[in-house]
Scaffold this motif. Structure first.
Motif, PDB file in Angstrom:
ATOM      1  N   ASN A 130      32.324 -51.733 -18.400  1.00  0.00           N
ATOM      2  CA  ASN A 130      33.410 -51.481 -17.461  1.00  0.00           C
ATOM      3  C   ASN A 130      34.198 -50.270 -17.979  1.00  0.00           C
ATOM      4  O   ASN A 130      34.934 -50.363 -18.959  1.00  0.00           O
ATOM      5  N   ARG A 131      34.036 -49.125 -17.320  1.00  0.00           N
ATOM      6  CA  ARG A 131      34.603 -47.872 -17.824  1.00  0.00           C
ATOM      7  C   ARG A 131      36.120 -47.823 -17.722  1.00  0.00           C
ATOM      8  O   ARG A 131      36.779 -47.251 -18.592  1.00  0.00           O
ATOM      9  N   VAL A 132      36.672 -48.420 -16.682  1.00  0.00           N
ATOM     10  CA  VAL A 132      38.138 -48.444 -16.542  1.00  0.00           C
ATOM     11  C   VAL A 132      38.743 -49.256 -17.688  1.00  0.00           C
ATOM     12  O   VAL A 132      39.719 -48.846 -18.321  1.00  0.00           O
ATOM     13  N   GLN A 133      38.146 -50.404 -17.980  1.00  0.00           N
ATOM     14  CA  GLN A 133      38.639 -51.235 -19.073  1.00  0.00           C
ATOM     15  C   GLN A 133      38.447 -50.530 -20.419  1.00  0.00           C
ATOM     16  O   GLN A 133      39.313 -50.593 -21.291  1.00  0.00           O
ATOM     17  N   ALA A 134      37.330 -49.825 -20.575  1.00  0.00           N
ATOM     18  CA  ALA A 134      37.073 -49.083 -21.820  1.00  0.00           C
ATOM     19  C   ALA A 134      38.134 -48.001 -22.021  1.00  0.00           C
ATOM     20  O   ALA A 134      38.634 -47.811 -23.139  1.00  0.00           O
ATOM     21  N   GLU A 135      38.496 -47.292 -20.953  1.00  0.00           N
ATOM     22  CA  GLU A 135      39.549 -46.267 -21.049  1.00  0.00           C
ATOM     23  C   GLU A 135      40.881 -46.891 -21.445  1.00  0.00           C
ATOM     24  O   GLU A 135      41.623 -46.327 -22.256  1.00  0.00           O
ATOM     25  N   THR A 136      41.197 -48.050 -20.868  1.00  0.00           N
ATOM     26  CA  THR A 136      42.447 -48.744 -21.190  1.00  0.00           C
ATOM     27  C   THR A 136      42.480 -49.126 -22.666  1.00  0.00           C
ATOM     28  O   THR A 136      43.490 -48.919 -23.351  1.00  0.00           O
ATOM     29  N   VAL A 137      41.377 -49.679 -23.166  1.00  0.00           N
ATOM     30  CA  VAL A 137      41.303 -50.063 -24.580  1.00  0.00           C
ATOM     31  C   VAL A 137      41.412 -48.823 -25.469  1.00  0.00           C
ATOM     32  O   VAL A 137      42.112 -48.831 -26.488  1.00  0.00           O
ATOM     33  N   LEU A 138      40.756 -47.731 -25.078  1.00  0.00           N
ATOM     34  CA  LEU A 138      40.816 -46.495 -25.869  1.00  0.00           C
ATOM     35  C   LEU A 138      42.253 -45.975 -25.944  1.00  0.00           C
ATOM     36  O   LEU A 138      42.729 -45.604 -27.029  1.00  0.00           O
ATOM     37  N   ARG A 139      42.970 -45.970 -24.830  1.00  0.00           N
ATOM     38  CA  ARG A 139      44.371 -45.518 -24.843  1.00  0.00           C
ATOM     39  C   ARG A 139      45.235 -46.424 -25.736  1.00  0.00           C
ATOM     40  O   ARG A 139      46.114 -45.946 -26.453  1.00  0.00           O
ATOM     41  N   THR A 140      44.960 -47.721 -25.691  1.00  0.00           N
ATOM     42  CA  THR A 140      45.703 -48.665 -26.534  1.00  0.00           C
ATOM     43  C   THR A 140      45.433 -48.391 -28.008  1.00  0.00           C
ATOM     44  O   THR A 140      46.358 -48.363 -28.828  1.00  0.00           O
ATOM     45  N   ILE A 141      44.182 -48.162 -28.349  1.00  0.00           N
ATOM     46  CA  ILE A 141      43.816 -47.862 -29.742  1.00  0.00           C
ATOM     47  C   ILE A 141      44.526 -46.594 -30.211  1.00  0.00           C
ATOM     48  O   ILE A 141      45.097 -46.555 -31.304  1.00  0.00           O
ATOM     49  N   VAL A 142      44.508 -45.553 -29.372  1.00  0.00           N
ATOM     50  CA  VAL A 142      45.156 -44.284 -29.742  1.00  0.00           C
ATOM     51  C   VAL A 142      46.646 -44.504 -29.980  1.00  0.00           C
ATOM     52  O   VAL A 142      47.218 -43.988 -30.951  1.00  0.00           O
ATOM     53  N   ARG A 143      47.290 -45.277 -29.114  1.00  0.00           N
ATOM     54  CA  ARG A 143      48.724 -45.542 -29.268  1.00  0.00           C
ATOM     55  C   ARG A 143      49.027 -46.203 -30.621  1.00  0.00           C
ATOM     56  O   ARG A 143      49.955 -45.784 -31.326  1.00  0.00           O
ATOM     57  N   TYR A 144      48.221 -47.187 -30.999  1.00  0.00           N
ATOM     58  CA  TYR A 144      48.481 -47.881 -32.267  1.00  0.00           C
ATOM     59  C   TYR A 144      48.049 -47.063 -33.482  1.00  0.00           C
ATOM     60  O   TYR A 144      48.667 -47.164 -34.544  1.00  0.00           O
ATOM     61  N   LEU A 145      47.037 -46.230 -33.326  1.00  0.00           N
ATOM     62  CA  LEU A 145      46.673 -45.337 -34.439  1.00  0.00           C
ATOM     63  C   LEU A 145      47.793 -44.338 -34.699  1.00  0.00           C
ATOM     64  O   LEU A 145      48.086 -44.010 -35.848  1.00  0.00           O
ATOM     65  N   GLN A 146      48.427 -43.866 -33.631  1.00  0.00           N
ATOM     66  CA  GLN A 146      49.553 -42.952 -33.808  1.00  0.00           C
ATOM     67  C   GLN A 146      50.734 -43.682 -34.442  1.00  0.00           C
ATOM     68  O   GLN A 146      51.397 -43.153 -35.324  1.00  0.00           O
ATOM     69  N   GLU A 147      50.957 -44.918 -34.034  1.00  0.00           N
ATOM     70  CA  GLU A 147      52.085 -45.673 -34.591  1.00  0.00           C
ATOM     71  C   GLU A 147      51.903 -45.992 -36.070  1.00  0.00           C
ATOM     72  O   GLU A 147      52.830 -45.829 -36.862  1.00  0.00           O
ATOM     73  N   TYR A 148      50.698 -46.428 -36.458  1.00  0.00           N
ATOM     74  CA  TYR A 148      50.473 -46.879 -37.828  1.00  0.00           C
ATOM     75  C   TYR A 148      49.923 -45.811 -38.767  1.00  0.00           C
ATOM     76  O   TYR A 148      50.080 -45.913 -39.984  1.00  0.00           O
ATOM     77  N   VAL A 149      49.257 -44.791 -38.210  1.00  0.00           N
ATOM     78  CA  VAL A 149      48.597 -43.800 -39.072  1.00  0.00           C
ATOM     79  C   VAL A 149      49.117 -42.383 -38.823  1.00  0.00           C
ATOM     80  O   VAL A 149      48.886 -41.501 -39.624  1.00  0.00           O
ATOM     81  N   ARG A 150      49.821 -42.157 -37.708  1.00  0.00           N
ATOM     82  CA  ARG A 150      50.313 -40.824 -37.329  1.00  0.00           C
ATOM     83  C   ARG A 150      49.171 -39.825 -37.215  1.00  0.00           C
ATOM     84  O   ARG A 150      49.255 -38.696 -37.661  1.00  0.00           O
ATOM     85  N   VAL A 151      48.087 -40.268 -36.588  1.00  0.00           N
ATOM     86  CA  VAL A 151      46.852 -39.493 -36.560  1.00  0.00           C
ATOM     87  C   VAL A 151      46.947 -38.237 -35.689  1.00  0.00           C
ATOM     88  O   VAL A 151      46.243 -37.266 -35.942  1.00  0.00           O
ATOM     89  N   LEU A 152      47.822 -38.213 -34.689  1.00  0.00           N
ATOM     90  CA  LEU A 152      47.935 -37.024 -33.839  1.00  0.00           C
ATOM     91  C   LEU A 152      48.587 -35.866 -34.579  1.00  0.00           C
ATOM     92  O   LEU A 152      48.160 -34.726 -34.470  1.00  0.00           O
ATOM     93  N   SER A 153      49.633 -36.150 -35.323  1.00  0.00           N
ATOM     94  CA  SER A 153      50.322 -35.090 -36.052  1.00  0.00           C
ATOM     95  C   SER A 153      49.627 -34.733 -37.359  1.00  0.00           C
ATOM     96  O   SER A 153      49.739 -33.609 -37.838  1.00  0.00           O
ATOM     97  N   ARG A 154      48.877 -35.681 -37.930  1.00  0.00           N
ATOM     98  CA  ARG A 154      48.156 -35.433 -39.190  1.00  0.00           C
ATOM     99  C   ARG A 154      46.749 -36.048 -39.093  1.00  0.00           C
ATOM    100  O   ARG A 154      46.515 -37.136 -39.629  1.00  0.00           O
ATOM    101  N   PRO A 155      45.821 -35.363 -38.421  1.00  0.00           N
ATOM    102  CA  PRO A 155      44.486 -35.946 -38.192  1.00  0.00           C
ATOM    103  C   PRO A 155      43.750 -36.395 -39.456  1.00  0.00           C
ATOM    104  O   PRO A 155      43.014 -37.373 -39.421  1.00  0.00           O
ATOM    105  N   THR A 156      43.968 -35.712 -40.576  1.00  0.00           N
ATOM    106  CA  THR A 156      43.243 -36.090 -41.795  1.00  0.00           C
ATOM    107  C   THR A 156      43.664 -37.467 -42.315  1.00  0.00           C
ATOM    108  O   THR A 156      42.973 -38.042 -43.157  1.00  0.00           O
ATOM    109  N   GLU A 157      44.778 -37.993 -41.796  1.00  0.00           N
ATOM    110  CA  GLU A 157      45.175 -39.354 -42.176  1.00  0.00           C
ATOM    111  C   GLU A 157      44.107 -40.374 -41.762  1.00  0.00           C
ATOM    112  O   GLU A 157      44.034 -41.464 -42.322  1.00  0.00           O
ATOM    113  N   ALA A 158      43.282 -40.019 -40.768  1.00  0.00           N
ATOM    114  CA  ALA A 158      42.192 -40.915 -40.355  1.00  0.00           C
ATOM    115  C   ALA A 158      41.209 -41.134 -41.501  1.00  0.00           C
ATOM    116  O   ALA A 158      40.562 -42.169 -41.585  1.00  0.00           O
TER     117      ALA A 158
END
Length: 200
Positions: A130-158
């Motif tokens: 289900n591609r719509v559900q997959a997109e929703t889960v992906l956006r949720t993952i990105v939101r929490y990765l930014q919250e806990y890892v700050r991956v958007l501002s510092r990608p190497t933190e991944a």
């Protein structure tokens, strides 16, 4: 079913995979003529093939994102300024493309991706997912990765905080399964993640 999750760099600069996780046992059999032993790949040979497959997908996303950024007229510097003023206003590019059978995986799959600044996030899924559900889960993952890892501002933190990335990924993609999540489920996952990440 999700086969892989990938985080990689975007412009400026070349594509570089920062983090990847694979799920399930995607069939990687080779022809007798291609393998010394015939049959399924094992150990380091399997890891090498998976690494190549993930790099191929990342380069395709990088290419598509570069084209879209060029067409939109936005620059990396403009996106950095947006991040500094309001993280919520960041413009994300999102896309889906088909990975044909044999190129690079043995089965036909789809790649669902989103990216902004210098960071892209990709789910490699079954073509029947289900591609719509997959997109929703992906956006949720990105939101929490930014919250806990700050991956958007510092990608190497991944890479340096891979344990935190893994915790978030396995919370929202248990064994590569895409779950339907309402607000209650997400709140429960948040509590579990906070407990798991507080010690890291």
């Amino acid at each position: 079913m999700v086969y892989a999750f990938i985080i990689h760099t975007l412009e400026p600069g070349p594509c570089r995979v920062l983090y990847s996780a694979t799920f399930g046992q995607e069939n990687l059999e080779r022809n007798e003529s291609e393998s010394d032993h015939g049959g399924e790949l094992q150990g380091s040979e399997l890891r090498s093939v998976r690494k190549e497959q993930i790099e191929i997908v990342a380069k395709q996303v990088h290419s598509e994102f570069s084209f879209r950024r060029a067409v939109s007229g936005r620059t990396f510097d403009e996106e950095v300024q947006i991040l500094n003023s309001s993280e919520a206003a960041l413009p994300y590019e999102t896309g889906i493309f088909r990975l044909r059978k044999g190129d690079p995986f043995t089965d036909e799959l789809v790649a669902i991706w989103t990216g902004t600044l210098n960071c892209a996030f990709v789910l490699v899924c079954s073509k029947h997912e289900n591609r719509v559900q997959a997109e929703t889960v992906l956006r949720t993952i990105v939101r929490y990765l930014q919250e806990y890892v700050r991956v958007l501002s510092r990608p190497t933190e991944a890479m340096t905080k891979a344990d935190k990335v893994t915790t978030v990924i396995h919370q929202f993609l248990p064994n590569g399964q895409i779950l339907f999540m309402n607000h209650r489920v997400i709140r429960q996952f948040e509590k579990e993640m906070e407990a798991l990440l507080s010690g890291k």
